[in-house]
Enzyme design. Structure first.
Site, PDB file in Angstrom:
ATOM      1  N   HIS A 123      53.230   4.383  41.034  1.00 54.49           N
ATOM      2  CA  HIS A 123      52.575   3.274  40.340  1.00 54.49           C
ATOM      3  C   HIS A 123      51.808   2.370  41.300  1.00 54.49           C
ATOM      4  CE1 HIS A 123      52.914   2.994  36.040  1.00 54.49           C
ATOM      5  NE2 HIS A 123      54.158   3.409  36.062  1.00 54.49           N
ATOM      6  N   ASP A 328      44.662  20.196  29.077  1.00 53.55           N
ATOM      7  CA  ASP A 328      44.620  21.616  28.736  1.00 53.55           C
ATOM      8  C   ASP A 328      44.283  22.406  29.994  1.00 53.55           C
ATOM      9  OD1 ASP A 328      44.131  24.165  27.812  1.00 53.55           O
ATOM     10  OD2 ASP A 328      42.751  23.563  26.214  1.00 53.55           O
TER      11      ASP A 328
END
Length: 385
Positions: A123, A328
């Site tokens: 983060h 994808d």
């Protein structure tokens, strides 16, 4: 984080294993997102002033194989997982400090042709939206695109840099034995609360508002505060990009923690639509609170990002719009995206999309300890009754 892809492999796909395809695509994406290929180093002020050196050392990548199909392990949709979470996440070699590496990835292939992508990102460099943008870039290259559909933008100068408040975590942070619970909230139940809120206020609310309100109320009720006037708090992460100049493709850390508090009795007594109103009120204050922080007006007040110093408040994060479900790699979108990391120093609730063909909102929590779990579980399940 892990994402599960279930697709029948063609002979050509079998020759090009998912791990090999993803690894090659990752290498290409790291050229565009070169800070991910660097290493964290301490600044002059120690770990609290760490920075990224663009060393070009690359991300940490692990190839793994499971001796079973995804159906044999319930597609990793049951807790506890049939495969330990740590086996699906990348681990480093002895002597390598994982906190120095901005990004690590593991691809675990299953005998059915499906695979799991385990991702670990820091983060300090990117938030969930940035990580989702990066993982989609990997998918774009895996599908043979010449460049990512979204070009990355550094633009760190657009993020405010107010005077630093005390932010470093304690050297020995407290740990708690928060228990795991996942509950799926149906579309019908969520829609019913939306209708109640609209009828009472004339305003609309989101599925996030309903889910976070229910978690907060269920947790408050399960803790059974003896004093109903005791203050209970909640924190959720809001994307602050809309409060800054537009920078398409920005992938830095740009969330702001929104905190709200109320009397325990008020949260416990209200209906869920009433708690939604409290959540909506906090969201309405976001712009003003962010402006105060950006202007450096919080000096002398508590650092809003210092969330790890206490048992309260629980924090909620919404994963549904981060882009992970759209990644994808050439085999179709993931059927399942789920958090795997365990935080023992703060209570959390993550809102995700249930695995297809289920619909609604899934809430994955680690926010109460064993003694309060039965009551918390019943409060969450009562939402569907």
């Amino acid at each position: 984080m892990e994402s599960t892809v279930r697709r029948t492999s063609s002979p050509e796909q079998q020759r090009n294993s998912p791990a090999r395809v993803v690894r090659e695509a990752l290498g290409k994406a790291l050229v565009d997102y070169y800070p991910f290929a660097g290493r964290f180093v301490d600044g002059a002020g120690g770990p609290a002033s760490a920075r990224v050196e663009c060393t070009g050392e690359g991300a940490w990548f692990v190839e793994a194989a499971a001796a079973c199909g995804l159906e044999d392990v319930a597609c990793l949709d049951h807790h506890p997982l049939a495969i330990p979470a740590e086996d699906l996440l990348p681990d480093v070699a002895s002597g390598v400090q994982p906190l120095d590496i901005p990004l690590m990835m593991q691809v675990t292939e299953f005998t059915c042709g499906g695979f799991v992508v385990g991702l670990s990102s820091r983060h300090a460099l990117t938030d969930g939206l940035g990580a989702g943008q990066f993982i989609n870039a990997v998918g774009d290259y895996a599908r043979g695109l010449p460049k990512p559909r979204v070009s990355p933008t550094w633009a760190r100068d657009l993020v405010p840099n107010p005077p630093k408040l005390h932010l470093a975590p304690p050297s020995d942070p407290p740990t708690f034995q928060f228990r795991y619970l996942t509950v799926d909230l149906s579309i019908g139940s969520v829609s019913a609360v939306k209708s109640q809120f609209h009828a009472a206020t004339g305003q609309r609310c989101s599925s996030f508002d309903v889910a976070v309100a229910k978690v907060w109320q269920a947790r408050t009720r399960s803790l059974r505060f003896p004093d109903p006037s005791a203050r209970v708090a909640l924190c959720f992460f809001a994307d602050a990009r809309r409060l800054l100049p537009k920078a398409p493709g920005f992938y830095g850390n740009c969330f702001y923690p929104v905190t709200l508090a109320a009397e325990a009795g008020a949260v416990a007594r209200a209906d869920v639509a009433g708690v939604v109103g409290m959540v909506r009120g906090a969201k309405a204050r976001l712009a003003a609170e962010f402006a105060r922080w950006a202007a450096g007006e919080l000096v002398g007040e508590e650092e809003p990002y210092a969330l790890w110093l206490r048992r309260e408040p629980p924090f909620v994060s919404d994963w549904r719009q981060l882009g992970f479900l759209e990644a994808d790699y050439g085999r179709g979108a993931p059927s399942h995206v789920a958090p795997l990391a365990t935080l023992r120093f703060m209570p959390v609730a993550l809102i995700v999309t249930p695995p297809a063909p289920r619909t609604g909102v899934r809430v994955t929590t680690r926010c109460v300890e064993e003694e309060h779990m039965p009551a918390f579980r019943e409060e969450m399940k009562a939402f569907e009754e």
